[in-house]
Design a protein around this motif. Structure first.
Motif, mmCIF file in Angstrom:
data_model
loop_
_atom_site.group_PDB
_atom_site.id
_atom_site.type_symbol
_atom_site.label_atom_id
_atom_site.label_comp_id
_atom_site.label_asym_id
_atom_site.label_seq_id
_atom_site.Cartn_x
_atom_site.Cartn_y
_atom_site.Cartn_z
ATOM 1 N N VAL A 283 13.316 -45.787 29.992
ATOM 2 C CA VAL A 283 12.774 -44.778 29.174
ATOM 3 C C VAL A 283 11.746 -43.588 30.182
ATOM 4 O O VAL A 283 10.978 -44.379 31.084
ATOM 5 C CB VAL A 283 12.057 -45.370 28.044
ATOM 6 C CG1 VAL A 283 11.174 -44.125 27.246
ATOM 7 C CG2 VAL A 283 12.696 -46.207 27.371
ATOM 8 N N PRO A 284 11.761 -42.505 30.055
ATOM 9 C CA PRO A 284 11.133 -41.623 30.755
ATOM 10 C C PRO A 284 9.743 -41.748 30.933
ATOM 11 O O PRO A 284 9.334 -42.269 29.833
ATOM 12 C CB PRO A 284 11.586 -40.092 30.424
ATOM 13 C CG PRO A 284 12.959 -40.215 29.486
ATOM 14 C CD PRO A 284 12.980 -41.610 29.008
ATOM 15 N N CYS B 176 6.806 -42.509 27.498
ATOM 16 C CA CYS B 176 5.922 -43.705 27.548
ATOM 17 C C CYS B 176 4.480 -43.172 27.557
ATOM 18 O O CYS B 176 3.837 -43.896 26.719
ATOM 19 C CB CYS B 176 6.242 -44.897 28.450
ATOM 20 S SG CYS B 176 7.826 -45.372 28.362
ATOM 21 N N ALA B 177 3.999 -42.386 28.100
ATOM 22 C CA ALA B 177 2.884 -41.982 27.987
ATOM 23 C C ALA B 177 2.450 -41.170 26.760
ATOM 24 O O ALA B 177 1.132 -41.362 26.433
ATOM 25 C CB ALA B 177 2.615 -40.897 29.221
ATOM 26 N N ASN B 178 3.278 -40.625 26.265
ATOM 27 C CA ASN B 178 3.028 -39.824 24.681
ATOM 28 C C ASN B 178 3.186 -41.056 23.884
ATOM 29 O O ASN B 178 3.021 -40.660 22.466
ATOM 30 C CB ASN B 178 4.123 -38.856 24.562
ATOM 31 C CG ASN B 178 3.943 -37.506 25.436
ATOM 32 O OD1 ASN B 178 2.828 -37.401 25.891
ATOM 33 N ND2 ASN B 178 4.825 -37.034 25.379
ATOM 34 N N GLY B 179 3.827 -42.256 23.976
ATOM 35 C CA GLY B 179 3.710 -43.249 23.135
ATOM 36 C C GLY B 179 4.854 -43.109 21.961
ATOM 37 O O GLY B 179 5.020 -43.625 20.928
ATOM 38 N N ILE B 180 5.874 -42.263 22.529
ATOM 39 C CA ILE B 180 7.337 -42.106 21.641
ATOM 40 C C ILE B 180 8.140 -42.883 22.039
ATOM 41 O O ILE B 180 9.133 -42.294 22.416
ATOM 42 C CB ILE B 180 7.445 -40.749 21.534
ATOM 43 C CG1 ILE B 180 6.069 -39.809 21.608
ATOM 44 C CG2 ILE B 180 8.481 -40.321 20.695
ATOM 45 C CD1 ILE B 180 6.594 -38.111 21.684
ATOM 46 N N CYS B 181 7.922 -44.105 22.020
ATOM 47 C CA CYS B 181 8.887 -45.099 22.242
ATOM 48 C C CYS B 181 8.796 -46.422 21.497
ATOM 49 O O CYS B 181 7.820 -46.564 20.761
ATOM 50 C CB CYS B 181 9.092 -45.376 23.607
ATOM 51 S SG CYS B 181 7.466 -45.794 24.644
ATOM 52 N N SER B 182 9.407 -47.280 21.657
ATOM 53 C CA SER B 182 9.138 -48.545 21.061
ATOM 54 C C SER B 182 8.018 -49.314 21.580
ATOM 55 O O SER B 182 7.424 -49.004 22.760
ATOM 56 C CB SER B 182 10.230 -49.547 21.395
ATOM 57 O OG SER B 182 10.130 -50.179 22.623
ATOM 58 N N GLY B 183 7.165 -50.003 20.678
ATOM 59 C CA GLY B 183 5.673 -50.571 21.127
ATOM 60 C C GLY B 183 5.898 -51.560 22.365
ATOM 61 O O GLY B 183 4.900 -51.352 23.403
#
Length: 60
Positions: free
Chosen positions: A22-23, A27-34
């Protein structure tokens, strides 16, 4: 400010493949799975990214 502090990722898969990562920005934006966000956070803490980000912020 964060991007230059993130260490280069080395693919450790024995055949150079594996699931695409995942880019970092996602991840920094928190737009991925926890779990993905947490694992990346732990990698960055171990690499000293947030300590360096704090230091850079103080200098600016």
């Amino acid at each position: 400010m964060l991007q230059p502090l993130i260490p280069e990722r080395v693919n450790t898969h024995p055949f150079g493949g594996g699931r695409p990562r995942v880019p970092d920005r996602t991840c920094a934006n928190g737009i991925c799975s926890g779990s993905t966000a947490h694992l990346r956070f732990q990698e960055w803490v171990a690499a000293g990214v947030f300590l360096e980000l704090w230091r850079v912020g103080l200098e600016r």
